[in-house]
Design an enzyme around this catalytic site. Structure first.
Site, mmCIF file in Angstrom:
data_model
loop_
_atom_site.group_PDB
_atom_site.id
_atom_site.type_symbol
_atom_site.label_atom_id
_atom_site.label_comp_id
_atom_site.label_asym_id
_atom_site.label_seq_id
_atom_site.Cartn_x
_atom_site.Cartn_y
_atom_site.Cartn_z
ATOM 1 N N GLY A 49 0.816 -1.215 0.000
ATOM 2 C CA GLY A 49 0.000 0.000 0.000
ATOM 3 C C GLY A 49 0.847 1.261 0.000
ATOM 4 O O GLY A 49 0.525 2.243 -0.686
ATOM 5 N N ASN A 75 -7.455 4.247 9.459
ATOM 6 C CA ASN A 75 -6.935 3.018 10.063
ATOM 7 C C ASN A 75 -6.924 3.052 11.585
ATOM 8 O O ASN A 75 -6.852 2.013 12.226
ATOM 9 C CB ASN A 75 -5.524 2.723 9.548
ATOM 10 C CG ASN A 75 -4.571 3.886 9.784
ATOM 11 O OD1 ASN A 75 -4.958 5.054 9.624
ATOM 12 N ND2 ASN A 75 -3.354 3.604 10.157
ATOM 13 N N CYS A 110 2.335 1.184 11.857
ATOM 14 C CA CYS A 110 3.444 1.774 11.119
ATOM 15 C C CYS A 110 4.146 2.851 11.933
ATOM 16 O O CYS A 110 5.257 3.237 11.624
ATOM 17 C CB CYS A 110 2.954 2.372 9.801
ATOM 18 S SG CYS A 110 2.469 1.102 8.634
#
Lengths: 375, 375
Positions: free
Chosen positions: A71, A152, A328
């Site tokens: 992504g 997210n 992340c």
């Protein structure tokens, strides 16, 4: 102690069926897909079939589907192409985007290539569409609008048809980060007229290290990664054949069972929400969980106490996987930029619980029981 | 009919030992390496161990090793960083480089960011070091020298110590494309002072879709792919954990058995060379096969006849895998830029045979037998 995995927005376990589809390419079918002999054509065929599968599901043309390493690479490709190849000099985004977007656009702004605007965010974390239109209308430069379909961290869903409509009206390039929604929600690219969307296989029980970029056939861009003629000259590098086959299989499975699985996951999420309200005094939820929200994500704000400070640590000790925000960024242990942007209350401890088809209400009971003891 | 795979410079079969090392990460160990809980730390640990393994083999520091999606992404990263972050305005390369290099530098030149020079190539395909020094000496801009350690089509090996010495002397940035040599030749980065080297796992019996970039600790660059804080903020995107583990294992195995395997492969190559000379009139060899050359690659020039035109096609029918040039370009079916640049004789049909530890002299006999019949 049984492990409970409630961090499916970070990554999901590989579906055994997906692994089975990948297996032949680890041993007997290893030919380079760019080779001209039949042995290479065999793997090339597998890639082209994967492309057709993905295209069909998204209602796109196979020639609009490109496989990437994930992504993040897809997002980088779209944003850089909009600026370098499509003439965008003004980027409109939101402060709630994934770092793949934010760090890319900030870097472009730093090098002086673009002007940046951030759309106003409402109290529930939804974007202010009137402000988006205002920004588009007032811009005297070609714009790139880059927004995520679903957040997210807090799960908020953006009305991408509306965003696409506004972009079309104002002749802007439209990039939608669909990493959290491809395979979870139906996406019909004949109905939503965007220029780019992306996906990552590992968010839908596929393998890590592979993703997808949709590039609308009406635009022409230069590759982000230059080199060989793979992916019809659009993404160089020997193809990650197992990954590509796994991605298509994972998406196929996700879409086949979408209705049934989404109902199940929604039930688990709502059950946890209700159970938390019943059992943990002062708990509330970030974002817009009653409104347009991912059924996979529940962002919980626990009242800040001495004990809640150690919440994630104590969950970990109890073998419960959940996260403070995006995986992340969690390595950096910095405060979440998403929560900071929307929260009126800095005195909260945020935990994101995110669910998959493999989770159950029984697991929720166990987690809430542990939470009661921890807090 | 038994398949004979003589195209190992394109890609190699996965070593079963490598697959075994990757396996646990497809099922039980799927945690996101960036997650803070122990389950994520487990995969993070595997990545850091892989990094240490690779660093030790190359005699580098683990903090200088970055995992990427492959050799092409690594090359793109190095070249773009040299220009965007390290001030290089003049790129010196060679016309024999892989397209990952050529297309990257041509694009940078096209956008006006850099001036390009190509070093003179000698008749045997080796680079002219005097010309390289002349180009460096006469440049009034900061230079990037980007050259491959070994040519993927003809096998020629460049003296990278000499290139590195010249770069150091003239304060140039030095990027060496080592995709064909990492794991095949000893590389000691304490002895060869370069700024970047790269590798791709699938060239050494590792998985496709994963590679490595070495970045010398004395330089600071910006990531090529922006986003999350993976790879110490240098390469964003959820880590391809199976790929990374597989890469390190493949390199470990390659280095462990390098002496013995290189002798075996060299024997197979020389045996084929001699056998071709004996059996095919008019055959000769591209590059410098008697000099500094990859023991894995034999580039054969067959006299052009009606039959040799269909050579690759006929080899394919006989289940023999070989290629006209680089796999990365063979899809395009264009003439090889490498052969065009060195060949005095356009009247030849080139076939690259490339070997691995799994090939045998018996296979050579079978292939030469077929070639005799075809031509």
């Amino acid at each position: 102690m049984q492990r409970i995995y409630f961090d499916n927005a970070a990554t999901t376990p590989l579906d055994p069926e997906v692994f089975k589809a990948m297996l032949p390419f680890f041993n007997e079918k290893f030919g380079n897909p760019s080779s001209i002999y039949s042995y290479g054509r065999e793997t090339r065929m597998a890639i082209e079939n994967a492309r057709k599968t993905v295209a069909k599901i998204l209602n796109a043309h196979p020639s609009e589907i490109f496989f990437t390493s994930g992504g993040t690479e897809s997002t980088n490709t779209a944003i850089n192409a909009a600026v370098n190849d499509l003439g965008c000099k003004h980027i409109i985004s939101s402060p709630l985007e994934h770092h793949a977007t934010l760090h890319s656009i900030e870097y472009l702004a730093k090098t002086g290539k673009v002007k940046l605007s951030y759309v106003h965010i409402l109290a529930n974390g939804q974007i202010d569409y009137n402000d988006l239109e205002k920004l588009l209308k007032e811009s005297d430069e070609k714009c790139l609008v880059t927004l995520m379909h679903a957040n997210n961290e807090i799960g908020n869903i953006t009305d991408i048809e509306r965003v696409a409509y506004l972009c079309e009206k104002h002749d802007a390039i439209c990039n939608i980060d669909t990493v959290q929604t491809v395979g979870h929600f139906p996406i019909d690219l004949q109905k939503v007229h965007v220029h780019f969307i992306n996906a990552a296989a590992h968010k839908i029980h596929g393998p890590k290290g592979v993703g997808m970029l949709y590039i609308n056939k009406n635009i022409k861009i230069h590759p982000f990664i230059n080199g060989g003629s793979q992916e019809r000259n659009m993404r160089a590098g020997t193809e990650n054949i197992y990954g590509i086959v796994g991605f298509a299989k994972a998406l196929e499975i996700a879409v086949e069972n979408m209705e049934e699985e989404s109902l199940h996951i929604k039930e688990v999420k709502n059950y946890m929400k209700e159970s938390l309200v019943k059992n943990i005094p002062g708990v509330h939820f970030n974002g817009d969980p009653e409104g347009e929200s991912l059924y996979t994500v529940l962002s919980v704000a626990f009242p800040k106490t001495e004990k809640s400070d150690m919440l994630l640590f104590n969950l970990d000790i109890n073998n419960i996987c959940a996260s403070g925000g995006s995986a992340c960024t969690s390595g950096a242990e910095a405060a979440s930029h998403v929560i900071s942007a929307i929260s009126k209350n800095p005195d909260q401890t945020t935990v994101r619980f995110s669910f998959s088809k493999y989770n159950t209400k029984e697991e929720v009971d166990l987690v809430v029981e542990k939470l009661k003891k921890i807090i």
